[in-house]
Design an enzyme around this catalytic site. Structure first.
Site, PDB file in Angstrom:
ATOM      1  N   GLU B 306     -10.486   2.363   1.408  1.00  0.00           N
ATOM      2  CA  GLU B 306      -9.567   1.327   1.912  1.00  0.00           C
ATOM      3  C   GLU B 306      -9.748   1.074   3.400  1.00  0.00           C
ATOM      4  O   GLU B 306      -8.782   0.986   4.158  1.00  0.00           O
ATOM      5  CB  GLU B 306      -8.105   1.712   1.614  1.00  0.00           C
ATOM      6  CG  GLU B 306      -7.794   1.774   0.126  1.00  0.00           C
ATOM      7  CD  GLU B 306      -6.340   2.102  -0.185  1.00  0.00           C
ATOM      8  OE1 GLU B 306      -5.701   2.774   0.629  1.00  0.00           O
ATOM      9  OE2 GLU B 306      -5.867   1.693  -1.252  1.00  0.00           O
ATOM     10  N   ASP B 379      -3.716   4.520  -8.930  1.00  0.00           N
ATOM     11  CA  ASP B 379      -2.944   4.827  -7.730  1.00  0.00           C
ATOM     12  C   ASP B 379      -1.462   5.033  -8.024  1.00  0.00           C
ATOM     13  O   ASP B 379      -0.662   4.139  -7.740  1.00  0.00           O
ATOM     14  CB  ASP B 379      -3.135   3.704  -6.701  1.00  0.00           C
ATOM     15  CG  ASP B 379      -2.591   4.096  -5.333  1.00  0.00           C
ATOM     16  OD1 ASP B 379      -2.257   5.283  -5.138  1.00  0.00           O
ATOM     17  OD2 ASP B 379      -2.514   3.209  -4.459  1.00  0.00           O
ATOM     18  N   GLU B 401      -3.346  15.520  -6.459  1.00  0.00           N
ATOM     19  CA  GLU B 401      -2.415  14.894  -5.520  1.00  0.00           C
ATOM     20  C   GLU B 401      -1.395  14.081  -6.319  1.00  0.00           C
ATOM     21  O   GLU B 401      -1.759  13.150  -7.033  1.00  0.00           O
ATOM     22  CB  GLU B 401      -3.182  13.996  -4.536  1.00  0.00           C
ATOM     23  CG  GLU B 401      -2.290  13.243  -3.564  1.00  0.00           C
ATOM     24  CD  GLU B 401      -3.103  12.378  -2.580  1.00  0.00           C
ATOM     25  OE1 GLU B 401      -4.315  12.640  -2.383  1.00  0.00           O
ATOM     26  OE2 GLU B 401      -2.522  11.422  -2.032  1.00  0.00           O
ATOM     27  N   GLU B 407       6.471   5.008  -4.157  1.00  0.00           N
ATOM     28  CA  GLU B 407       5.838   3.743  -3.780  1.00  0.00           C
ATOM     29  C   GLU B 407       5.872   2.727  -4.926  1.00  0.00           C
ATOM     30  O   GLU B 407       6.089   1.543  -4.703  1.00  0.00           O
ATOM     31  CB  GLU B 407       4.389   4.025  -3.363  1.00  0.00           C
ATOM     32  CG  GLU B 407       3.604   2.765  -3.032  1.00  0.00           C
ATOM     33  CD  GLU B 407       2.180   3.072  -2.580  1.00  0.00           C
ATOM     34  OE1 GLU B 407       1.808   4.266  -2.537  1.00  0.00           O
ATOM     35  OE2 GLU B 407       1.436   2.133  -2.275  1.00  0.00           O
TER      36      GLU B 407
END
Lengths: 715, 715
Positions: B306, B379, B401, B407
């Site tokens: 990104e 994601d 993770e 989010e």
């Protein structure tokens, strides 16, 4: 996959696509093709014989021609002489045709009624539409068209109709600057238009035809909060144009006048109704108007009400003021409609004041004065008891004022069919002359010998293409007109007529849509102001719930708290004898019924009583729980309305289907807003939980309180 | 009336009023009084014997004292010598006390595990909390406190615990300017604070105790999108202060580093990992850090992802980059956590890219490099299949993770208990070494001999008084820590622990609240992205639904359409062998199971398949109807959550009750927003009606499309 694409392609072009987009501009006068086999004999429609050639008869003739052309495949021959099957149209046809009962019909149908009869047999049958006046022929023609639109059986029509009220008016609350007070369908159709009058003729003709089709015969062109300037040449010129245009539709024009006009535009020292100079000014003004408009209807007056000037400014009575105007109008058969919507901020219970102020004046008004009384004692709330003035002034011509525009029923965003509400008022028993003395009878001349009978509806009309903002708000214009003609009509029958004419006669459409309409007003009552609650809406604009509103220095009777009186010990306005004693303004046994919470109808219980939150309702529930259920029922009903409406997709044109669907979404959200706002606010006093089986609120009280609107004009 | 007022008065002061307001500041470490009769023998709590006086032991001792004082009425005598009933705390107590099994326990519990045993009998019983290190004693102490908080039976405790992962980290995505990327609970607790560090010690201690209580032993202090400046003196000074503060709680600090740091803050020509100068710069920097922080944990790196710089900028591999840093850290036992979250805009199916890029590097990373892999291939969506990287790199230390901050699950406004989601990942079978090769086993060292085992959770922590915005978001911090310690714990057991510690142990509270938690994540999946849909959220800020978003010039893989592929012929991402073939990244039989829509789990079906709207689901419903039901189920579940929560009133403090109630209202409204937005948008392709028995949408697609947010930072 290919198969699916083809299927979708097919669906797209075969279903909703084929039904053309429809703006709603033509209201219920669309004259779409009806089924090919609804009439027993189409040949009767092929020949039209019209007696007379006045403008009004011309309108009737054109309307019938267009209706037949639009709805049938009949090849109408306008050149043919009457022979064989035909429609015959004209005044006094009993003198031309010898048919049993025609003469009796004409003798009983009065100046604006009509007779429709199917006569003859086999291939020689006629439909006769006749009346005592051109106006009657016009209304009879529209009635016949309506039967066609509704695909009714016309094989043996035998109708004699007479309007229940003599004067059937719309009141436009239109300001001269083009805004509309409580208008939610765009700006005024009458004032401050950019287009030239001539370019608006087609537009106005729809308005005129629509009114004529339901029998409305008068229209007040400007706001009751009247600008004096309407009586100046600049605006009177427009009034003349409108009057000329509406005359062939048997619609008279009226004006709202400002009581201070002599002083403000006449340059007089004051407008004291007992001063000769003032009286002369009005006589001159009236003469001036009638010179241009010989059939001018008269004046509507809001005086000494909500800050408007009036005779009391000079120590005179409402009768003094009304009679002065009446005298000026009397030579021309003009009418004064004097509103009884009065209340003083420092006075007694607002609900009592119209009665207190006007009943003592009974018998004091001239014959051409009609006192115009709102249906309820406060102000067009979703539910009010009827005004106690009805039945209480037997020497005065009284008229009901209904509000068609939805000031307190969700503007043009909520579907609320008002015929059920109006029927509720009409059928309320005043007991003025014993049981059966309904409000309808107390105003239509059958109970008291009123000199004039009349009825008014505050219009919901604006420049929006569909006229009323919400497509279903057209139904309220229509139904008001139909009930003004005949208050005994059923709300569901009117709704069915309107749906068929406006959308579709298919049962699959009419049945659920009518169900939506018939349940809609009670839904609004439930999610806004159930159990007799009232006046919980936002300050000034009246949009949305604000039961908490505090405005510094505001008139207390303009604040919701004045009405709901919610506190830890309960809610409601005590109008029983232990409170304001408003109940005694009603005749017995009503006064006693209302006075006792155990006999008071529960749908009005908080109108008449202040009750503790744990008061046991007839359901066995506490008042608080009952209140919760009503608010939730209201929301659920709107969700049901949405579901029912969604099934209408494909049965009518997409444009109006989507428009109504969109509006129902707003209504659904706003119903939740009302429910949450009112219950969360009242809960701060009740301290009681919302019954566990009900959905939880989705709004926060503190956030709702922060909502502020800037909506000086809503259109 | 008097009676009612008295009753209300009584209710007000007797019920919720008595429970004091509670801000949530103390998380699950409130140490409220527990029931008086939960322990068989309170005298055991009266005497405390502590072996050792290190800072870590000091923390354990103080915590236990405060816990006993808070939770019981025991008069704790700290001066007494050990005799009779007592608690014994310390490293290697087997050498002091001869109790069967103690030694065996210590031999098996590893460096950070602990042993807790109740020994002795009658009036001479002890609770022994011992371990091989101070850290183990600390964790054992918190475990014992937790048992007390949960009112567990301690009459015969016999616990040997060992953490499943060696490194259990929080990742703070905190920017140096004090904002927090994807932070919804206020600004950073670490950076750009107005208060002096010393004034924040009490505040930080709550953070440290909370982490220690669940066994979190490392924290990354800054955003993975790392500012190079974090390695300058200005910021390192703060890192030193934080490290000193957290050390007694056995928490190491780590930093995210920017791969271009040598060039940007070091003044080097570039940051090529194979250039000696660059390597030296890093070695010097690392040495500098360790001089101040001898137990510094290491670096977390987001490189060539990104837009972040990385070794590929110089034609080097991820291994080259990671190994360079590993070499610098190696002398100090420091760790490099190198993120596998990489995807190129022009590349293959984004879901495949981490696997494609990293699996070939298996075996090429130094021993102190851990590759950090997000739980799913895209994601942190409400539901994803596990990342195929797990189980595919048996010569590399891999760590999972998870994202604790929500989010994609409603920020801090939606109640979404994430333990169920994390358990779903842990228990997913990779089949890497045959059936039973779960993601948990593939990462905890039991399947592969990883040099290091680790786990990371992206923190949801900010300056809000309650730390996490939503009170129930504290549960996600807690549960992440508990699962990091032992991924075999059940989500409901963890939830129950947390509820008891944080709110109340009363069944009347715990049972319904746990039910809310356990059903919450699936509710979010249903109203946001059911059936394997993903990435439908708003551009950039990721708030709310925007399945329609088009941004000119935007990376296609940042747009929802890339993922849902909705069109007239269907919806979903074809990752089967007829599509991107992402399925082959999974071991058999999973590849075949996922490849076939008939065997693919339906909760992931649109992740792996593009299917026609009329595809028949296992329910017999069409895909479209099934989709509708899932969206509506999501909304209904939130309404149920509201109902259940409302019944909790009075069972906990009003402050947190009302706060959660408020958040649930937002969630309820936003669930409807998601449902309507997604279904109305997808309906433009499906052309199919929402099943008639379901509520109708209350939003308009075109209006929803107009919603724009300005939320560069969400905190």
């Amino acid at each position: 996959m290919r198969r699916n694409i083809l299927l979708l392609f097919f669906l797209f072009f075969s279903m909703p696509g084929l039904i053309l987009a429809e703006s709603g501009e033509n209201l219920w006068l669309r004259y779409d093709k009806v089924s090919d086999n609804v009439f027993d004999d189409y040949s009767v429609l092929e020949t039209l014989y019209v007696e007379g050639n006045s403008p009004v008869i011309g309108v009737a003739r054109n309307e019938l021609i267009n209706a037949i052309k639009g709805m049938t495949s009949v090849d109408l021959d306008l050149s043919k002489k009457v022979s064989g099957s035909s429609i015959l149209l004209g005044v006094g046809l009993n003198e031309k045709i010898d048919v049993q009962g025609l003469e009796e019909g004409l003798e009983s149908c009065g100046p604006e009624g009509y007779v429709i009869r199917r006569v003859g047999k086999d291939k020689e049958t006629q439909v006769v539409i006749t009346a005592n006046t051109d106006a009657g022929v016009l209304y009879g023609t529209f009635a016949f068209i309506r039967m066609m639109q509704n695909e009714e059986d016309i094989s043996a029509i035998n109708v004699v109709e007479t309007p229940k009220y003599e004067l059937r008016l719309l009141n436009h609350w239109d300001n001269l600057d083009g805004t509309v007070e409580r208008g939610y369908a765009g700006h005024s159709i009458w004032w401050n238009r950019e287009k030239d009058f001539n370019d608006l003729r087609d537009h106005y003709q729809i308005y005129a035809r629509a009114n004529a089709s339901v029998g409305i015969n008068g229209t007040v062109l400007n706001n009751v909060n009247a600008a004096p300037e309407v009586l100046t040449d600049e605006y009177l010129e427009q009034v003349v144009r409108i009057a000329d245009l509406l005359r062939p539709y048997n619609i008279k024009v009226y004006l709202s006048v400002n009581f201070s006009s002599p002083a403000v535009i006449g340059g007089l020292e004051d407008s004291d109704p007992l001063r000769d100079e003032v009286r002369e000014w009005w006589k001159d003004k009236v003469e001036e108007i009638y010179e241009e408009i010989p059939d001018f209807g008269g004046f509507l007056v809001k005086a000494n009400s909500e800050g408007q000037p009036g005779p009391q400014d000079y120590g005179r009575t409402h009768a003094d003021g009304a009679n002065m105007l009446a005298e000026a109008l009397e030579p021309y058969d003009g009418i004064v409609m004097w509103r009884a919507f009065v209340y003083a901020p420092s006075g007694d219970d607002r609900a009592k004041q119209a009665y207190t102020e006007f009943v003592p004046l009974d018998g004091k008004f001239h014959e051409n004065v009609i006192v115009q009384v709102k249906n309820g004692p406060i102000d067009f709330q979703p539910r009010e008891p009827f005004s106690p003035v009805f039945g209480a002034m037997d020497e005065t011509s009284l008229m009901i004022e209904f509000q068609i525009t939805q000031e307190y029923l969700g503007f043009s965003n909520h579907l609320a069919y008002l015929a059920t509400m109006q029927k509720e008022t009409f059928e309320s028993d005043t007991y003025a002359k014993g049981p059966g003395s309904t409000v309808a009878k107390a105003t239509d001349g059958s109970l008291f010998s009123q000199k004039h009978t009349a009825i008014a509806g505050v219009a919901n009309i604006g420049r929006d293409v569909n006229w009323t903002g919400h497509h279903f708000a057209q139904a309220n214009w229509y139904a008001y007109g139909r009930l003004a003609w005949d208050h005994t009509l059923r709300a569901d029958d009117i709704g069915k007529e309107w749906l068929g004419m406006t959308f579709s006669n298919e049962d699959a459409f009419v049945e659920p849509s009518l169900n939506i309409m018939m349940r809609s007003r009670e839904a609004v009552v439930n999610y806004m102001t159930p159990l007799g609650l009232h006046h919980l809406m936002g300050w000034s604009h009246h949009h949305g719930p604000e039961p908490w509103t505090e405005i510094e220095g505001a008139r207390p009777d303009w604040l919701p708290k004045y009405y709901h009186n919610a506190s830890e010990d309960g809610i409601g306005f005590d109008r029983s004898e232990s409170g304001s004693n408003a109940v005694v303004q009603y005749e017995e046994p009503l006064a006693s019924i209302y006075n006792n919470p155990k006999t008071c109808p529960e749908n009005l219980i908080l109108w008449f009583h202040h009750l503790p939150w744990d008061y046991t309702m007839s359901s066995g529930l506490s008042l608080w729980d009952e209140l919760c259920y009503h608010y939730y029922d209201g929301v659920e009903e709107v969700r049901l309305m949405q579901k029912k409406w969604d099934r209408m997709q494909g049965l009518i044109d997409d444009e109006r289907f989507e428009h109504v669907r969109h509006k129902l979404k707003i209504q659904s959200r706003e119903a939740e807003w009302w429910r949450d706002a009112c219950l969360l606010y009242f809960q701060t006093f009740s301290g009681m939980p919302i019954p566990a089986e009900l959905e939880r609120p989705v709004h926060d009280l503190e956030e709702l309180k922060k909502i502020k609107f800037d909506m000086t004009h809503h259109n």
